[in-house]
Design a protein around this motif. Structure first.
Motif, PDB file in Angstrom:
ATOM      1  N   UNK A  60       8.450  10.292  -2.277  1.00 46.78           N
ATOM      2  CA  UNK A  60       7.824   9.121  -2.873  1.00 46.78           C
ATOM      3  C   UNK A  60       8.657   8.599  -4.030  1.00 46.78           C
ATOM      4  N   UNK A  61       8.693   7.296  -4.178  1.00 46.40           N
ATOM      5  CA  UNK A  61       8.997   6.694  -5.468  1.00 46.40           C
ATOM      6  C   UNK A  61       7.797   7.022  -6.350  1.00 46.40           C
ATOM      7  N   UNK A  62       8.000   7.535  -7.562  1.00 42.67           N
ATOM      8  CA  UNK A  62       6.875   7.952  -8.392  1.00 42.67           C
ATOM      9  C   UNK A  62       6.031   6.767  -8.875  1.00 42.67           C
ATOM     10  N   UNK A  63       6.468   5.554  -8.568  1.00 45.85           N
ATOM     11  CA  UNK A  63       5.635   4.380  -8.848  1.00 45.85           C
ATOM     12  C   UNK A  63       4.831   3.960  -7.617  1.00 45.85           C
ATOM     13  N   UNK A  64       4.869   4.754  -6.568  1.00 49.79           N
ATOM     14  CA  UNK A  64       4.202   4.410  -5.314  1.00 49.79           C
ATOM     15  C   UNK A  64       2.709   4.206  -5.512  1.00 49.79           C
ATOM     16  N   UNK A  65       2.196   3.169  -4.872  1.00 46.83           N
ATOM     17  CA  UNK A  65       0.758   2.900  -4.927  1.00 46.83           C
ATOM     18  C   UNK A  65      -0.045   3.999  -4.228  1.00 46.83           C
ATOM     19  N   UNK A  66       0.597   4.781  -3.374  1.00 48.54           N
ATOM     20  CA  UNK A  66      -0.098   5.851  -2.672  1.00 48.54           C
ATOM     21  C   UNK A  66      -0.453   7.014  -3.593  1.00 48.54           C
ATOM     22  N   UNK A  67       0.208   7.110  -4.735  1.00 48.39           N
ATOM     23  CA  UNK A  67       0.027   8.267  -5.592  1.00 48.39           C
ATOM     24  C   UNK A  67      -1.220   8.176  -6.455  1.00 48.39           C
ATOM     25  N   UNK A  68      -1.705   6.980  -6.725  1.00 45.93           N
ATOM     26  CA  UNK A  68      -2.887   6.835  -7.575  1.00 45.93           C
ATOM     27  C   UNK A  68      -4.017   6.066  -6.908  1.00 45.93           C
ATOM     28  N   UNK A  69      -3.688   5.182  -5.969  1.00 45.15           N
ATOM     29  CA  UNK A  69      -4.716   4.353  -5.353  1.00 45.15           C
ATOM     30  C   UNK A  69      -5.465   5.076  -4.254  1.00 45.15           C
ATOM     31  N   UNK A  70      -6.666   4.599  -3.973  1.00 46.17           N
ATOM     32  CA  UNK A  70      -7.417   5.075  -2.823  1.00 46.17           C
ATOM     33  C   UNK A  70      -6.897   4.383  -1.567  1.00 46.17           C
ATOM     34  N   UNK A  71      -7.072   5.002  -0.389  1.00 47.37           N
ATOM     35  CA  UNK A  71      -6.643   4.331   0.847  1.00 47.37           C
ATOM     36  C   UNK A  71      -7.203   2.920   0.994  1.00 47.37           C
ATOM     37  N   UNK A  72      -8.387   2.693   0.494  1.00 42.78           N
ATOM     38  CA  UNK A  72      -8.969   1.347   0.574  1.00 42.78           C
ATOM     39  C   UNK A  72      -8.186   0.335  -0.254  1.00 42.78           C
ATOM     40  N   UNK A  73      -7.334   0.808  -1.171  1.00 41.46           N
ATOM     41  CA  UNK A  73      -6.518  -0.100  -1.981  1.00 41.46           C
ATOM     42  C   UNK A  73      -5.289  -0.601  -1.240  1.00 41.46           C
ATOM     43  N   UNK A  74      -4.831   0.155  -0.241  1.00 38.93           N
ATOM     44  CA  UNK A  74      -3.591  -0.247   0.429  1.00 38.93           C
ATOM     45  C   UNK A  74      -3.696  -0.370   1.943  1.00 38.93           C
ATOM     46  N   UNK A  75      -4.778   0.116   2.529  1.00 40.71           N
ATOM     47  CA  UNK A  75      -4.845   0.132   3.989  1.00 40.71           C
ATOM     48  C   UNK A  75      -5.067  -1.247   4.609  1.00 40.71           C
ATOM     49  N   UNK A  76      -5.586  -2.203   3.860  1.00 33.68           N
ATOM     50  CA  UNK A  76      -5.703  -3.561   4.403  1.00 33.68           C
ATOM     51  C   UNK A  76      -4.308  -4.104   4.717  1.00 33.68           C
ATOM     52  N   UNK A  77      -3.365  -3.856   3.805  1.00 31.03           N
ATOM     53  CA  UNK A  77      -1.989  -4.290   4.046  1.00 31.03           C
ATOM     54  C   UNK A  77      -1.341  -3.458   5.145  1.00 31.03           C
ATOM     55  N   UNK A  78      -1.648  -2.164   5.203  1.00 32.59           N
ATOM     56  CA  UNK A  78      -1.146  -1.335   6.294  1.00 32.59           C
ATOM     57  C   UNK A  78      -1.597  -1.885   7.643  1.00 32.59           C
ATOM     58  N   UNK A  79      -2.863  -2.251   7.741  1.00 29.66           N
ATOM     59  CA  UNK A  79      -3.386  -2.787   9.004  1.00 29.66           C
ATOM     60  C   UNK A  79      -2.657  -4.073   9.383  1.00 29.66           C
ATOM     61  N   UNK A  80      -2.395  -4.909   8.388  1.00 27.92           N
ATOM     62  CA  UNK A  80      -1.669  -6.157   8.645  1.00 27.92           C
ATOM     63  C   UNK A  80      -0.272  -5.866   9.176  1.00 27.92           C
ATOM     64  N   UNK A  81       0.422  -4.912   8.559  1.00 26.59           N
ATOM     65  CA  UNK A  81       1.761  -4.541   9.004  1.00 26.59           C
ATOM     66  C   UNK A  81       1.718  -3.975  10.421  1.00 26.59           C
ATOM     67  N   UNK A  82       0.694  -3.197  10.712  1.00 30.02           N
ATOM     68  CA  UNK A  82       0.559  -2.573  12.033  1.00 30.02           C
ATOM     69  C   UNK A  82       0.003  -3.524  13.085  1.00 30.02           C
ATOM     70  N   UNK A  83      -0.317  -4.747  12.650  1.00 32.52           N
ATOM     71  CA  UNK A  83      -0.884  -5.773  13.530  1.00 32.52           C
ATOM     72  C   UNK A  83      -2.172  -5.281  14.192  1.00 32.52           C
ATOM     73  N   UNK A  85      -6.631  -4.924  13.383  1.00 33.94           N
ATOM     74  CA  UNK A  85      -7.732  -5.349  12.516  1.00 33.94           C
ATOM     75  C   UNK A  85      -8.000  -4.275  11.461  1.00 33.94           C
ATOM     76  N   UNK A  86      -8.288  -4.728  10.252  1.00 30.24           N
ATOM     77  CA  UNK A  86      -8.646  -3.801   9.185  1.00 30.24           C
ATOM     78  C   UNK A  86     -10.151  -3.601   9.210  1.00 30.24           C
ATOM     79  N   UNK A  87     -10.563  -2.382   9.429  1.00 31.55           N
ATOM     80  CA  UNK A  87     -11.990  -2.099   9.507  1.00 31.55           C
ATOM     81  C   UNK A  87     -12.218  -0.624   9.748  1.00 31.55           C
TER      82      UNK A  87
END
Length: 251
Positions: A60-83, A85-87
């Motif tokens: 990890x980059x120690x500034x990674x959003x994965x290190x402090x955020x909850x999955x709900x903070x970044x998974x909407x963007x993950x779903x978009x990247x993976x094409x 639906x986020x749900x």
């Protein structure tokens, strides 16, 4: 007032506080990212770049959003990247993969296991409050042989919200039927400190993960360099191992 004067229970953040972030999760997220992207190399790289994760070195980059955020903070963007639906289906897949790979290499930070043993020996109730999933935290503690040390394990998906909101800390105090001010919240990030303060708990921070000493000193009630210092700070003796029997000498 020193944090050691009034505490009745201790609530730990998991990643960067009890567990070594890189050793525990860097290898796991290599597989989580690849599986969520369905093996598509372009999506894998885009997920990694967004997440602050280096696929080549599996770190990890120690500034990674994965290190402090909850999955709900970044998974909407993950779903978009993976094409996708986020749900619920997407989050279920993420949670299943987190659970699948969470015990690849869970590793305590130096001093963590000794601090947990000292608190248990002293009869002080402990809990975990993590912005990860409850199931992965429980599995990791079971893998390490420490599941019985914790009165409660609370994740972002346990129904009390995520840090920096106060819900996890308030739920821990409520389950123990004590006042939030009797809880010591220990973490490595400002999310942990802010969650503790929002609940009215005392806060202790460690520069072992997502934030620097200077950042933590400006916000937390107290900062220590390692959990190895926690028993002494709280005036607790370290558990003493049972003496080993002296081997018999051959006649």
């Amino acid at each position: 007032m020193p944090v050691s004067d009034t505490i009745k229970a201790v609530l730990f953040d998991r990643d960067g506080t009890l567990l070594d972030l890189q050793a525990t999760w860097a290898g796991a997220f290599y597989f989580i990212i690849r599986d969520m992207a369905g093996g598509d190399e372009s999506k894998i790289q885009t997920l990694a770049d967004y997440s602050g994760y280096f696929m080549d070195s599996r770190k990890f980059d120690m500034r990674s959003r994965l290190l402090t955020g909850a999955p709900s903070d970044y998974c909407a963007r993950w779903a978009e990247i993976c094409e996708r639906p986020y749900g619920e289906d997407f989050m279920r897949d993420f949670t299943d993969l987190s659970l699948k790979y969470c015990d690849v290499s869970p590793t305590f930070l130096p001093g963590a296991s000794q601090a947990l043993d000292a608190l248990k020996h002293a009869g002080i109730p402990m809990g975990i409050a993590t912005n990860g999933t409850e199931s992965s935290a429980r599995r990791q503690m079971a893998h390490l042989g420490y599941e019985d040390h914790f009165f409660a394990v609370i994740g972002y998906d346990s129904g009390y919200g995520a840090k920096p909101e106060a819900g996890q800390v308030l739920a821990f105090a409520d389950q123990l039927q004590i006042e939030p001010g009797d809880v010591l919240m220990i973490g490595d990030s400002l999310h942990d400190v802010h969650a503790g303060k929002a609940a009215g708990a005392m806060t202790l921070a460690l520069p072992t993960g997502a934030a620097s000493s200077d950042e933590l000193l400006a916000e937390a009630d107290q900062v220590i360099s390692s959990l190895a210092d926690l028993p002494l700070m709280l005036g607790l003796p370290l558990p003493v191992s049972a003496p080993q029997a002296r081997p018999s000498l051959p006649l």
